[in-house]
Each structure stands twice: as structure tokens, then as C-alpha cells.
Design an enzyme around this catalytic site. Structure first.
Site, PDB file in Angstrom:
ATOM      1  N   ASN A  10      12.465   3.081  -9.106  1.00 29.45           N
ATOM      2  CA  ASN A  10      13.089   2.172  -8.140  1.00 29.45           C
ATOM      3  C   ASN A  10      13.002   0.747  -8.674  1.00 29.45           C
ATOM      4  O   ASN A  10      11.941   0.137  -8.665  1.00 29.45           O
ATOM      5  CB  ASN A  10      12.366   2.303  -6.789  1.00 29.45           C
ATOM      6  CG  ASN A  10      12.927   1.359  -5.736  1.00 29.45           C
ATOM      7  OD1 ASN A  10      13.966   0.728  -5.924  1.00 29.45           O
ATOM      8  ND2 ASN A  10      12.232   1.252  -4.617  1.00 29.45           N
ATOM      9  N   LYS A  12      14.295  -1.839  -7.419  1.00 32.71           N
ATOM     10  CA  LYS A  12      14.287  -2.795  -6.312  1.00 32.71           C
ATOM     11  C   LYS A  12      15.301  -3.916  -6.583  1.00 32.71           C
ATOM     12  O   LYS A  12      16.337  -3.675  -7.184  1.00 32.71           O
ATOM     13  CB  LYS A  12      12.868  -3.308  -6.057  1.00 32.71           C
ATOM     14  CG  LYS A  12      11.889  -2.153  -5.815  1.00 32.71           C
ATOM     15  CD  LYS A  12      10.545  -2.596  -5.308  1.00 32.71           C
ATOM     16  CE  LYS A  12       9.657  -1.378  -5.083  1.00 32.71           C
ATOM     17  NZ  LYS A  12       8.354  -1.730  -4.514  1.00 32.71           N
ATOM     18  N   HIS A  96      12.821   3.486   2.643  1.00 26.75           N
ATOM     19  CA  HIS A  96      11.757   2.808   1.901  1.00 26.75           C
ATOM     20  C   HIS A  96      10.992   1.868   2.821  1.00 26.75           C
ATOM     21  O   HIS A  96      11.579   1.227   3.698  1.00 26.75           O
ATOM     22  CB  HIS A  96      12.332   2.037   0.708  1.00 26.75           C
ATOM     23  CG  HIS A  96      11.278   1.603  -0.257  1.00 26.75           C
ATOM     24  ND1 HIS A  96      10.509   0.486  -0.051  1.00 26.75           N
ATOM     25  CD2 HIS A  96      10.844   2.158  -1.418  1.00 26.75           C
ATOM     26  CE1 HIS A  96       9.640   0.375  -1.047  1.00 26.75           C
ATOM     27  NE2 HIS A  96       9.828   1.369  -1.893  1.00 26.75           N
ATOM     28  N   GLU A 166       4.721   7.249   0.056  1.00 28.40           N
ATOM     29  CA  GLU A 166       4.349   5.948  -0.491  1.00 28.40           C
ATOM     30  C   GLU A 166       3.444   5.218   0.498  1.00 28.40           C
ATOM     31  O   GLU A 166       3.937   4.612   1.453  1.00 28.40           O
ATOM     32  CB  GLU A 166       5.597   5.098  -0.747  1.00 28.40           C
ATOM     33  CG  GLU A 166       6.492   5.625  -1.836  1.00 28.40           C
ATOM     34  CD  GLU A 166       7.438   4.538  -2.344  1.00 28.40           C
ATOM     35  OE1 GLU A 166       7.397   4.235  -3.535  1.00 28.40           O
ATOM     36  OE2 GLU A 166       8.190   3.983  -1.535  1.00 28.40           O
TER      37      GLU A 166
END
EC number: 5.3.1.1
Length: 253
Positions: A10, A12, A96, A166
């Protein structure tokens, strides 16, 4: 058939055209296990999806970092699942913790997003995880189960879903769940799926770990029986991402 190891990167909200091309070059030149051992998906920002997709080695795939909850239209700034399918982007990350915390995405909203993305033919990396306060209060599994339940209530077919655990307190902080902590939550999540979806879903669904995964800790994490891979943040922008992909060999050894 065992669960194929899955490594997601990821990126981001990071990168310039030059940086992205360097990362892709590193990925393309890296020595990694074959695609029957590990599935690799990288998730650049929207604007770089076409260039990464066109330049990335064939056995790696791309994911978007988000998509809209329904069909496109008068939703300024949003990108629909249909657009991603049209671009040939096979995967999307949804739920997320940064979006949950900063943009107020609720469990129900994430569940709706997952269901809609799947209905349009996308594969989904669905993120769940608790904050430090929630962990210290002993409510980790309550939180993670509620997040997963909101998805389970909207979907029946889990074959195109990867669940990413996560712990929010471990994302970008340098803190990492110990292999035992990760395994405990992953095993509990699998038990939850067994009871609330089906034993088949529990057995086949990959549950991956995210939260300060590095080349230094990835092999020990990968050795845990219910850790089926990683969702990597900062390290996915660096050459060490190749080392993390190679942790898949721990499972196939």
C-alpha cells in the site's frame, strides 16, 4: 489446497512519476518466488495506476486504494468500481483504518463498499483492526468481529476477499504486533468466520497482517499458521519489499 501467500504493498498518498518508475524498476528486477507460491499486489495512488499497470512485471497485479460505494455519477472526487474494472485494475483496498479514522467510514459503509466492489467484479482487500485504547481495554476481538460482521452481512461469496488485520497502533508507528499477538487475532478471526460464514470460508480465506512489517520481522510473522501474508505500508516503497515477498518461502518450505 493451501492458502496462497499474499503480499500487498500500500503506497498510500506517496510518490512522484520519477519515484514510481524507480519503485516499479526495483520490483521488476527483484528475485521473488514464482506466482504459484506468492500473489503480489501493489496499490499506488489512483493517478499512477495506469503507468504502474503498464510497466509492472506480468505476474504482479495492481490495486486501487479505495472506490465509491455505488455506481458513479454526481459524486465529485470519487472513483467508481466500474471505472477500475474499465481500467483493468483487478483489486481494491477497502476499509483501511486511515479512512475509517480520518474520513469517518463506518463499519456499515465499508460493508456496503465491499459488497458493491465485489458485485462489479473487483477483488477486495478488506481491512480490520483495533486502536491501542481498544486493545488495552481488552476489546480487540469485539472490534474486529464487529468490523468483519458488517462485511459478512452484505456478502455471501468470500472467494475474492482477502482480510487484512491491521492493528491501528502498529501502522506507521514502528510498533509491531508480536508474532504471537498476530497469530492470536488471526486464529480468532478464522474461528469467527467458521461460525458466522462457514468452515469452508474460514479455511480458504486468506487473513494477512499489516502494521510495520519489515524485512527484519516478516519471516517470523509468516511462520505463524494463520498469517497468510502481509499488507505492507512504508516498506513497500523501498527495496526491502522484495525481502518481504520472499518471506512466502517460509510457508512453502
Amino acid at each position: 489446497m493451501g492458502r496462497k501467500f499474499f503480499v500487498g504493498g500500500n503506497w498510500k498518498c506517496n510518490g512522484t512519476t520519477d519515484q514510481v518508475e524507480k519503485i516499479v524498476k526495483t520490483l521488476n528486477e527483484g528475485q521473488v518466488p514464482p506466482s504459484d507460491v506468492v500473489e503480489v499486489v501493489v496499490s499506488p495512488p489512483y493517478v499512477f495506476l495506469p503507468v504502474v499497470k503498464s510497466q509492472l512485471r506480468q505476474e504482479f497485479h495492481v490495486a486501487a486504494q479505495n472506490c465509491w460505494v455505488k455506481k458513479g455519477g454526481a459524486f465529485t472526487g470519487e472513483v467508481s468500481a466500474e471505472m477500475l474494472v474499465n481500467l483493468g485494475v483487478p483489486w481494491v483496498i477497502l476499509g483501511h483504518s486511515e479512512r475509517r479514522a480520518l474520513l469517518g467510514e463506518s463499519n456499515e459503509f465499508v460493508g456496503d463498499k465491499v459488497a458493491y466492489a465485489l458485485s462489479q467484479g473487483l477483488k477486495v482487500i478488506a481491512c480490520v483492526g483495533e486502536t491501542l485504547e481498544q486493545r488495552e481495554a481488552g476489546s480487540t476481538m469485539d472490534v474486529v468481529a464487529a468490523q468483519t460482521k458488517a462485511i459478512a452481512e452484505k456478502i455471501k461469496d468470500w472467494s475474492n476477499v482477502v482480510v487484512a488485520y491491521e492493528p491501528v497502533w502498529a501502522i506507521g508507528t514502528g510498533k509491531v504486533a508480536t508474532p504471537a499477538q498476530a497469530q492470536e487475532v488471526h486464529a480468532s478471526l478464522r474461528d469467527w468466520l467458521k461460525t458466522n460464514a462457514s468452515p469452508e470460508v474460514a479455511e480458504s480465506t486468506r487473513i494477512i497482517y499489516g502494521g510495520s512489517v519489515t524485512a527484519a520481522n516478516c519471516k517470523e510473522l509468516a511462520a505463524q499458521p494463520d498469517v497468510d501474508g502481509f499488507l505492507v505500508g512504508g516498506a513497500s516503497l523501498k527495496p526491502e519489499f522484495i525481502d518481504i515477498i520472499n518471506a512466502a518461502t517460509v510457508k512453502s518450505a
